[in-house]
Design a protein around this motif. Sequence first.
Motif, PDB file in Angstrom:
ATOM      1  N   LEU A  23      43.604  48.686  59.353  1.00 43.50           N
ATOM      2  CA  LEU A  23      43.047  50.030  60.457  1.00 43.50           C
ATOM      3  C   LEU A  23      44.956  51.207  59.537  1.00 43.50           C
ATOM      4  O   LEU A  23      45.344  49.969  59.223  1.00 43.50           O
ATOM      5  CB  LEU A  23      43.518  49.503  61.653  1.00 43.50           C
ATOM      6  N   SER A  24      44.520  52.423  59.313  1.00 38.90           N
ATOM      7  CA  SER A  24      45.421  53.261  59.149  1.00 38.90           C
ATOM      8  C   SER A  24      47.090  53.013  60.342  1.00 38.90           C
ATOM      9  O   SER A  24      47.136  53.168  60.009  1.00 38.90           O
ATOM     10  CB  SER A  24      45.081  53.655  59.643  1.00 38.90           C
ATOM     11  N   ILE A  25      47.070  52.802  61.104  1.00 39.44           N
ATOM     12  CA  ILE A  25      47.946  53.051  62.164  1.00 39.44           C
ATOM     13  C   ILE A  25      48.488  51.328  61.581  1.00 39.44           C
ATOM     14  O   ILE A  25      50.437  51.856  61.847  1.00 39.44           O
ATOM     15  CB  ILE A  25      47.303  52.141  63.495  1.00 39.44           C
ATOM     16  N   PHE A  26      48.309  50.838  60.793  1.00 36.11           N
ATOM     17  CA  PHE A  26      49.104  49.290  60.363  1.00 36.11           C
ATOM     18  C   PHE A  26      49.817  49.691  59.243  1.00 36.11           C
ATOM     19  O   PHE A  26      51.150  49.596  59.273  1.00 36.11           O
ATOM     20  CB  PHE A  26      47.455  48.052  60.024  1.00 36.11           C
ATOM     21  N   GLN A  27      49.628  50.769  58.959  1.00 32.90           N
ATOM     22  CA  GLN A  27      50.286  51.459  57.604  1.00 32.90           C
ATOM     23  C   GLN A  27      51.609  52.008  58.469  1.00 32.90           C
ATOM     24  O   GLN A  27      52.709  52.145  58.080  1.00 32.90           O
ATOM     25  CB  GLN A  27      49.710  52.577  56.885  1.00 32.90           C
ATOM     26  N   ALA A  28      51.075  52.307  59.763  1.00 30.12           N
ATOM     27  CA  ALA A  28      52.708  53.357  59.924  1.00 30.12           C
ATOM     28  C   ALA A  28      53.600  52.636  61.441  1.00 30.12           C
ATOM     29  O   ALA A  28      54.659  53.301  61.448  1.00 30.12           O
ATOM     30  CB  ALA A  28      52.068  54.496  61.235  1.00 30.12           C
ATOM     31  N   MET A  29      52.939  51.495  61.237  1.00 24.48           N
ATOM     32  CA  MET A  29      53.951  50.500  62.240  1.00 24.48           C
ATOM     33  C   MET A  29      55.036  49.565  61.635  1.00 24.48           C
ATOM     34  O   MET A  29      54.136  48.670  60.001  1.00 24.48           O
ATOM     35  CB  MET A  29      52.783  49.235  63.192  1.00 24.48           C
ATOM     36  N   LYS A  30      56.348  49.986  61.995  1.00 30.16           N
ATOM     37  CA  LYS A  30      57.481  49.405  61.045  1.00 30.16           C
ATOM     38  C   LYS A  30      58.312  48.540  62.083  1.00 30.16           C
ATOM     39  O   LYS A  30      58.804  47.731  61.352  1.00 30.16           O
ATOM     40  CB  LYS A  30      58.241  50.344  60.689  1.00 30.16           C
ATOM     41  N   THR A  31      58.259  48.554  63.075  1.00 31.61           N
ATOM     42  CA  THR A  31      58.862  47.897  64.039  1.00 31.61           C
ATOM     43  C   THR A  31      58.075  46.597  64.997  1.00 31.61           C
ATOM     44  O   THR A  31      56.713  46.849  65.497  1.00 31.61           O
ATOM     45  CB  THR A  31      59.878  48.792  65.033  1.00 31.61           C
ATOM     46  N   ASP A  32      59.279  45.645  65.013  1.00 34.96           N
ATOM     47  CA  ASP A  32      58.049  45.089  66.685  1.00 34.96           C
ATOM     48  C   ASP A  32      57.863  45.382  67.421  1.00 34.96           C
ATOM     49  O   ASP A  32      56.692  44.972  68.251  1.00 34.96           O
ATOM     50  CB  ASP A  32      59.234  44.052  66.779  1.00 34.96           C
ATOM     51  N   GLN A  33      58.640  46.458  67.667  1.00 31.60           N
ATOM     52  CA  GLN A  33      57.974  47.257  69.154  1.00 31.60           C
ATOM     53  C   GLN A  33      56.629  47.839  68.843  1.00 31.60           C
ATOM     54  O   GLN A  33      56.427  47.875  69.691  1.00 31.60           O
ATOM     55  CB  GLN A  33      59.487  48.371  70.323  1.00 31.60           C
ATOM     56  N   GLN A  34      56.640  48.356  68.040  1.00 37.47           N
ATOM     57  CA  GLN A  34      55.034  49.079  67.292  1.00 37.47           C
ATOM     58  C   GLN A  34      54.087  48.165  67.461  1.00 37.47           C
ATOM     59  O   GLN A  34      52.762  48.492  68.575  1.00 37.47           O
ATOM     60  CB  GLN A  34      55.399  50.277  66.131  1.00 37.47           C
ATOM     61  N   ILE A  35      54.848  47.440  66.635  1.00 42.91           N
ATOM     62  CA  ILE A  35      53.320  46.278  66.990  1.00 42.91           C
ATOM     63  C   ILE A  35      53.104  45.547  67.891  1.00 42.91           C
ATOM     64  O   ILE A  35      51.814  45.391  68.526  1.00 42.91           O
ATOM     65  CB  ILE A  35      53.997  45.213  65.803  1.00 42.91           C
ATOM     66  N   LYS A  36      54.031  45.419  68.896  1.00 37.48           N
ATOM     67  CA  LYS A  36      54.047  45.218  70.178  1.00 37.48           C
ATOM     68  C   LYS A  36      53.200  46.158  71.172  1.00 37.48           C
ATOM     69  O   LYS A  36      51.687  45.409  71.782  1.00 37.48           O
ATOM     70  CB  LYS A  36      55.300  44.406  71.102  1.00 37.48           C
ATOM     71  N   GLU A  37      53.359  47.178  71.649  1.00 36.23           N
ATOM     72  CA  GLU A  37      52.464  48.154  71.950  1.00 36.23           C
ATOM     73  C   GLU A  37      51.626  47.990  71.346  1.00 36.23           C
ATOM     74  O   GLU A  37      50.526  48.226  72.222  1.00 36.23           O
ATOM     75  CB  GLU A  37      53.704  49.371  71.754  1.00 36.23           C
ATOM     76  N   TRP A  38      50.971  48.324  69.966  1.00 35.17           N
ATOM     77  CA  TRP A  38      49.665  48.303  69.593  1.00 35.17           C
ATOM     78  C   TRP A  38      48.946  46.684  70.295  1.00 35.17           C
ATOM     79  O   TRP A  38      47.185  47.385  70.716  1.00 35.17           O
ATOM     80  CB  TRP A  38      49.667  48.088  67.951  1.00 35.17           C
ATOM     81  N   TYR A  39      49.486  45.638  69.879  1.00 39.24           N
ATOM     82  CA  TYR A  39      48.414  44.643  70.043  1.00 39.24           C
ATOM     83  C   TYR A  39      48.150  44.240  71.234  1.00 39.24           C
ATOM     84  O   TYR A  39      47.288  44.154  72.379  1.00 39.24           O
ATOM     85  CB  TYR A  39      49.171  43.241  69.533  1.00 39.24           C
ATOM     86  N   LEU A  40      49.222  44.413  72.793  1.00 43.17           N
ATOM     87  CA  LEU A  40      48.999  44.525  74.365  1.00 43.17           C
ATOM     88  C   LEU A  40      47.855  45.837  74.867  1.00 43.17           C
ATOM     89  O   LEU A  40      47.371  45.266  75.413  1.00 43.17           O
ATOM     90  CB  LEU A  40      50.847  44.579  74.822  1.00 43.17           C
ATOM     91  N   SER A  41      48.446  46.587  74.100  1.00 46.57           N
ATOM     92  CA  SER A  41      47.354  48.098  74.677  1.00 46.57           C
ATOM     93  C   SER A  41      45.865  46.893  74.141  1.00 46.57           C
ATOM     94  O   SER A  41      44.959  47.873  74.867  1.00 46.57           O
ATOM     95  CB  SER A  41      47.718  48.597  74.151  1.00 46.57           C
TER      96      SER A  41
END
Length: 169
Positions: free
Chosen positions: A29-47
């Motif tokens: 996923l293109s969004i994976f290229q942009a996620m750099k922090t644990d918080q970004q990953i957590k927000e994406w995952y939970l949503s």
Amino acid sequence: MITLKPLVPENLPSFYQWIKDEEAIVYSLSIFQAMKTDQQIKEWYLSSINDKRNSNRGIFVDGVFVGYAGISGISSTNKSGEYFIFIGDKNYWGKGIGSEVTKMIVKIAFTELDLNRLMLTVSVPNVAGVKAYQRAGFVLEGRLRQAALRKGEFHDKLVMSILKSEWSL
């Protein structure tokens, strides 16, 4: 043995490691290229696990969580969706897991979700992915020219699909 289970919050720690691995996400996923922090990953995952238009399943091999797959953008009106797979644990690459999981998700699409069409896009350099999708019965519909930018270079993406009428157990 490969099993598919619903994603749960306890699976999140693996995603922190996988998404920060450039080799693991290069064709994902293109969004994976942009996620750099644990918080970004957590927000994406939970949503994503709470999104009712998606059917997400964790991939487990002999009890080890190695990735996830499923169907996004499910349209009950059109009886269609978009297949995705991500094997984040590189120790499980090249072992035929992608091919088997793809067949399992196609079966779910046509039997449990009663879809008529399942499509996907795949990066042309992802040769193993293209072969796995062809083995599962997906056929080429078209090409999206220079649709992805990875490692500073554009590459094409293929659009593939499978119809319920073409599928067999």
